[in-house]
Design an enzyme around this catalytic site. Sequence first.
Site, PDB file in Angstrom:
ATOM      1  N   LYS A  21      -7.322  -8.802  81.963  1.00  0.00           N
ATOM      2  CA  LYS A  21      -8.757  -8.545  81.780  1.00  0.00           C
ATOM      3  C   LYS A  21      -9.407  -9.668  80.965  1.00  0.00           C
ATOM      4  O   LYS A  21      -8.802 -10.182  80.009  1.00  0.00           O
ATOM      5  CB  LYS A  21      -8.933  -7.196  81.069  1.00  0.00           C
ATOM      6  CG  LYS A  21     -10.359  -6.691  81.007  1.00  0.00           C
ATOM      7  CD  LYS A  21     -10.430  -5.331  80.308  1.00  0.00           C
ATOM      8  CE  LYS A  21     -11.844  -4.788  80.254  1.00  0.00           C
ATOM      9  NZ  LYS A  21     -11.940  -3.497  79.541  1.00  0.00           N
ATOM     10  N   SER A  59     -14.486  -0.133  82.205  1.00  0.00           N
ATOM     11  CA  SER A  59     -14.896  -1.518  82.364  1.00  0.00           C
ATOM     12  C   SER A  59     -13.807  -2.435  82.922  1.00  0.00           C
ATOM     13  O   SER A  59     -14.089  -3.557  83.322  1.00  0.00           O
ATOM     14  CB  SER A  59     -15.346  -2.068  81.021  1.00  0.00           C
ATOM     15  OG  SER A  59     -14.264  -2.057  80.096  1.00  0.00           O
ATOM     16  N   SER A  91     -11.904   2.851  79.655  1.00  0.00           N
ATOM     17  CA  SER A  91     -11.956   1.683  80.530  1.00  0.00           C
ATOM     18  C   SER A  91     -10.674   1.319  81.264  1.00  0.00           C
ATOM     19  O   SER A  91     -10.715   0.495  82.181  1.00  0.00           O
ATOM     20  CB  SER A  91     -12.436   0.468  79.747  1.00  0.00           C
ATOM     21  OG  SER A  91     -13.828   0.547  79.617  1.00  0.00           O
TER      22      SER A  91
HETATM   23  N1  GLN Z   1     -17.751   3.522  79.470  1.00  0.00           N
HETATM   24  C1  GLN Z   1     -17.492   3.477  78.081  1.00  0.00           C
HETATM   25  C2  GLN Z   1     -18.496   2.574  77.408  1.00  0.00           C
HETATM   26  O1  GLN Z   1     -19.311   2.074  78.083  1.00  0.00           O
HETATM   27  C3  GLN Z   1     -16.103   3.013  77.821  1.00  0.00           C
HETATM   28  C4  GLN Z   1     -15.911   1.572  77.950  1.00  0.00           C
HETATM   29  C5  GLN Z   1     -14.566   1.090  77.517  1.00  0.00           C
HETATM   30  O2  GLN Z   1     -13.613   1.868  77.410  1.00  0.00           O
HETATM   31  N2  GLN Z   1     -14.485  -0.186  77.180  1.00  0.00           N
HETATM   32  O3  GLN Z   1     -18.496   2.373  76.249  1.00  0.00           O
END
Ligand code: GLN
Length: 472
Positions: free
Chosen positions: A65, A140, A164
């Site tokens: 990532k 994400s 994410s």
């Molecule tokens: N969707 C969540 C956020 O926008 C989690 C994102 C993540 O785990 N990085 O914060």
Amino acid sequence: MLSKLRAELQGGSSEEYLCKLYEKIEKSSLNGFTTLARDSALEAARNFDKSPGQGLLAGVPIAIKECISTRGIETNCSSRILRGYIPPYDAHVIERLKAEGAIVMGKTNMDEFAMGSSTETSCFGPTRNPWDINCVPGGSSGGSAAVVAGGEAPCALGSDTGGSVRCPASFCGIVGLKPTYGLVSRYGLVAYANSLEQIGPLTHTVEDTALLMDIIAGHDARDTTSANRESRSYLIGLHDGVQGLKIGIPKEYFGEGVNKDVEKAVWDGVHTLERLGATWQEVSLPHTKYALAAYYVIAMSEASSNLARFDGLRYGLRDSEDKDWHTTFSAIRSKGFGPEVKRRILLGTYALSAGYYGRYYLKALKVRTLIKDDFLKAFKDVDIIAGPTMPIPAFRIGERINDPLSLYLADVFTVPINLAGVPAVSVPCGFAGRLPVGLQLIGPHFGEARVLQAAQAFEAATPFHEKTPEVI
Ligand code: GLN
């Protein structure tokens, strides 16, 4: 899968395998990769072919990532503000992977600074879901999930602050684990919300996730929140089954807002585990309804502080330097950050400001404790907790991006796990139409072995992990 691939490469060629993957990526419509580390990866593969090492992942490529630092390979968090930044060091997890012979093949697309659940806020444009290219892959870590599901990488790493890793694993029909807070070092992970996030694997099988955990888990003094525990192998006992396992089903994780096909697939999953020898009982996590509000206040507050360091002066995007500091700073940040990141910096700064700190941030911390206590109480009666990873299957690209609240709501079953710091895995458990559904198995702190064992038994009894999308 990975151990089979490793064995095949021992008698074959890592370079050839890697070239085939790169060929596939060239023709791909997924937009899962941001940077391909062709030169360094092919060189490592050629070295392996000359003298194959014996590491756990010797010669095996892995996709990483964007927010995990890789020495010599651009790490930009899919944000304009970090374009061109090439870290001079590897994250702890990358050091570990390289020590076991893994080859970093490239970086994967993500929501900008990991803020999102759809990979649509990336400065590189959205990644597509290999099961339906009109749909999001989740986020994400959407790039990491899509390239594994789409057969462009055998495994990947993501990061999980509020879902994410698990959300994209669920949307793309693969396995994804969010480890216990502190189990995997965050050294070299670009911070979004430090108190919540962990790096985790995205793989085709539970065994592959266990193998990656064996490599990346463990103490690291450079992360002050790293747990100093005796290391163990998650492969040992992985196939011991679920006979006598007590599963808790939180009543708050079903009903209103949960897609009917998702609910059915998850219940079918629970019944499969029951047939395999587990028992289930209802449990209650009564503060679930406050989890999203608490999570977003805490995550945005931490983000507003973490992202203050991106001023364009030391690395990343630059602007003309002949103006005063404030003008330069504002110009760079206005140009460099996308709208979702700006929204969160503003809201986080607001929640931390004098007068509002007690009302929002402190209150959210108190709710966090209540949520953690819900889990501690439930784990007195049951060994693991099961429910949906996501309340819905993947949605269409563009469908929710202009309505941030509807995006945030989709995280309702993933964020409580980060607030509590416990581990959870998402495993494929069926389909809603042609889109995959994920079953979330949650364990007590440092209960990864138990959770993976249940996931393994489930996987062995079901066909979902064998299904692959026909990527166009
Ligand atoms: N969707 C969540 C956020 O926008 C989690 C994102 C993540 O785990 N990085 O914060």
